[in-house]
Scaffold this motif. Structure first.
Motif, PDB file in Angstrom:
ATOM      1  N   THR A   1       0.865   0.993  -2.063  1.00 20.73           N
ATOM      2  CA  THR A   1       1.567  -0.228  -2.483  1.00 20.73           C
ATOM      3  C   THR A   1       0.580  -1.321  -2.857  1.00 20.73           C
ATOM      4  O   THR A   1       0.727  -1.997  -3.883  1.00 20.73           O
ATOM      5  N   LEU A   2      -0.457  -1.500  -2.039  1.00 23.34           N
ATOM      6  CA  LEU A   2      -1.443  -2.550  -2.308  1.00 23.34           C
ATOM      7  C   LEU A   2      -2.286  -2.221  -3.537  1.00 23.34           C
ATOM      8  O   LEU A   2      -2.675  -3.120  -4.286  1.00 23.34           O
ATOM      9  N   LEU A   3      -2.560  -0.935  -3.755  1.00 22.78           N
ATOM     10  CA  LEU A   3      -3.288  -0.536  -4.968  1.00 22.78           C
ATOM     11  C   LEU A   3      -2.444  -0.837  -6.207  1.00 22.78           C
ATOM     12  O   LEU A   3      -2.958  -1.362  -7.206  1.00 22.78           O
ATOM     13  N   GLU A   4      -1.171  -0.507  -6.140  1.00 23.48           N
ATOM     14  CA  GLU A   4      -0.276  -0.772  -7.272  1.00 23.48           C
ATOM     15  C   GLU A   4      -0.165  -2.270  -7.539  1.00 23.48           C
ATOM     16  O   GLU A   4      -0.236  -2.718  -8.689  1.00 23.48           O
ATOM     17  N   ALA A   5       0.003  -3.054  -6.473  1.00 23.39           N
ATOM     18  CA  ALA A   5       0.124  -4.504  -6.618  1.00 23.39           C
ATOM     19  C   ALA A   5      -1.144  -5.106  -7.219  1.00 23.39           C
ATOM     20  O   ALA A   5      -1.077  -5.970  -8.109  1.00 23.39           O
ATOM     21  N   SER A   6      -2.309  -4.644  -6.762  1.00 26.07           N
ATOM     22  CA  SER A   6      -3.577  -5.135  -7.307  1.00 26.07           C
ATOM     23  C   SER A   6      -3.682  -4.828  -8.790  1.00 26.07           C
ATOM     24  O   SER A   6      -4.061  -5.686  -9.592  1.00 26.07           O
ATOM     25  N   SER A   7      -3.351  -3.591  -9.158  1.00 26.39           N
ATOM     26  CA  SER A   7      -3.431  -3.183 -10.558  1.00 26.39           C
ATOM     27  C   SER A   7      -2.468  -3.974 -11.434  1.00 26.39           C
ATOM     28  O   SER A   7      -2.727  -4.188 -12.625  1.00 26.39           O
ATOM     29  N   MET A   8      -1.360  -4.440 -10.829  1.00 24.23           N
ATOM     30  CA  MET A   8      -0.359  -5.230 -11.560  1.00 24.23           C
ATOM     31  C   MET A   8      -0.647  -6.723 -11.514  1.00 24.23           C
ATOM     32  O   MET A   8       0.220  -7.548 -11.810  1.00 24.23           O
ATOM     33  N   SER A   9      -1.879  -7.099 -11.109  1.00 21.28           N
ATOM     34  CA  SER A   9      -2.317  -8.504 -11.089  1.00 21.28           C
ATOM     35  C   SER A   9      -1.458  -9.374 -10.177  1.00 21.28           C
ATOM     36  O   SER A   9      -1.220 -10.554 -10.466  1.00 21.28           O
ATOM     37  N   LEU A  10      -1.028  -8.796  -9.060  1.00 23.86           N
ATOM     38  CA  LEU A  10      -0.210  -9.539  -8.106  1.00 23.86           C
ATOM     39  C   LEU A  10      -1.041 -10.012  -6.920  1.00 23.86           C
ATOM     40  O   LEU A  10      -1.796  -9.223  -6.345  1.00 23.86           O
ATOM     41  N   PRO A  11      -0.913 -11.270  -6.523  1.00 22.04           N
ATOM     42  CA  PRO A  11      -1.521 -11.692  -5.259  1.00 22.04           C
ATOM     43  C   PRO A  11      -0.817 -10.995  -4.104  1.00 22.04           C
ATOM     44  O   PRO A  11       0.372 -10.679  -4.188  1.00 22.04           O
ATOM     45  N   ILE A  12      -1.554 -10.770  -3.021  1.00 16.72           N
ATOM     46  CA  ILE A  12      -1.057  -9.958  -1.917  1.00 16.72           C
ATOM     47  C   ILE A  12      -1.221 -10.702  -0.596  1.00 16.72           C
ATOM     48  O   ILE A  12      -2.212 -11.401  -0.385  1.00 16.72           O
TER      49      ILE A  12
END
Length: 367
Positions: free
Chosen positions: A280-291
């Motif tokens: 999930t965190l890898l996908e979010a990072s790739s989608m330019s989302l802050p986490i």
């Protein structure tokens, strides 16, 4: 010369389809015959549709019945005898342990991937002790062991589960950074997303509690939940979840359109107690989302505090609340910068092409 046969051994067909498909496609492009051994679920037909041979195995992921687990070993033996693989790539706890024990009979080379240690290693108990003993026995038959974070690797070394120099780190299962990509020009911190199985260890209760607290002050924020409800009665169920839901806290179910959901999200939150390396965190990072995630193994390996997200203390409702408020109070430019940094990190460290290359190099060495 006939094509070499590779078995992907994992605890769900969903896992094979969502986490291993890039590797499978690369292996097939190199003329390997790929077989998947995993329990039937709705993703098994998707694998078959792609021309991947699938074999069902009945694995109770949480079960501790020794008779049932013995049957798993015998089933593996029958399948390995039928397929006659040249190499086995194994993932998750029970396939790693019981698949290894079964494969020793046929002397098939195995590459294991410790893709997360689960609740067994979070809580100290009799069952965690048994799991360590079984891992120590089974991993003797490995040709190589990949660990997805340094904490897990050090735990295995310090516990003397492994003692031979046949292990290394790998950056998770990788992410298709071409597919998980979007142009993001605004971020108002209005829509927060929890994506993952709805189980205690993922921090679902912390997320729900904090959502209730935050909404007392910030009325126009949405807290979304996407993921599969647990079938285990010890975890949150639909009836209990419904008590938390309202116009601002929404359960979206298990989603196949996660890519589109990320595009409509401002911040991803995962208050997990421990991960292998969070997809999930890898996908979010790739989608330019802050986490916003926790300072725990498998989470802090993806998120650098104040670089591409914020790290909260695990199991702390208070600290998670503070980090969400910090994210809300940031300027839009700061949130966009966190997202851009995450995207750079995903390309540099976590692209699935890098992971696939490591696997193919190791397969070639072993072959």
């Amino acid at each position: 010369m006939s094509s070499k046969k590779i078995v992907i051994n994992v605890n769900t067909s969903w896992n094979a389809y969502n986490f291993r498909l890039g590797l499978i496609n690369s292996l097939r492009s190199l003329n390997y015959k790929v077989f998947v051994i995993a329990p039937n679920d709705r993703y098994a037909p998707k694998l078959v549709k792609l021309g991947i041979k699938h074999y069902h195995i009945d694995i109770n992921q949480r079960g501790t019945n020794p008779i049932s687990d013995y049957r798993v070993i015998k089933t593996y033996e029958k399948l390995f005898n039928k397929i006659k693989p040249d190499i086995i790539l194994s993932y998750t706890i029970k396939p790693n342990i019981y698949g290894n024990i079964a494969a020793r009979k046929f002397q098939v080379p195995i590459i294991n991937n410790i893709s997360g240690l689960g609740n067994l290693f979070i809580e100290k108990s009799f069952f965690s002790l048994v799991a360590k003993i079984l891992y120590k026995i089974s991993l003797k038959y490995s040709k190589w062991i990949f660990f997805q974070n340094n904490d897990d690797m050090q735990l295995f070394i310090n516990s003397k589960i492994i003692n031979e120099n046949k292990y290394s780190l790998i950056q998770g299962s990788g992410i298709n950074t071409s597919l998980f990509n979007t142009k993001r020009n605004n971020n108002k911190a209005k829509r927060f997303l929890f994506s993952g199985r709805l189980i205690k260890d993922k921090g679902i209760y912390e997320y729900l509690n904090v959502a209730k607290i935050i909404l007392k002050k910030y009325k126009n924020i949405e807290f979304l939940i996407a993921g599969e409800l647990s079938s285990d009665n010890r975890e949150i169920n639909k009836k209990e979840l419904n008590k938390w839901l309202n116009n601002n806290i929404k359960y979206l179910g298990k989603r196949d359109d996660i890519l589109e959901l990320y595009k409509r999200t401002d911040v991803v939150i995962l208050p997990s107690y421990r991960e292998g390396l969070s997809k999930t965190l890898l996908e979010a990072s790739s989608m330019s989302l802050p986490i916003i995630t926790t300072n725990t193994p498998g989470c802090r390996d993806v998120v650098e505090h104040k670089f591409n997200g914020l790290l909260a203390e695990p199991r702390s409702i208070k600290d998670l609340k503070n980090k969400i408020i910090d994210m809300i109070n940031m300027s839009e430019e700061e949130r966009l910068l966190l997202g851009k940094n995450g995207r750079k990190l995903a390309i540099k460290k976590f692209d699935e092409k890098l992971i696939t290359k490591m696997y193919i190099n190791k397969i070639n060495q072993i072959s």
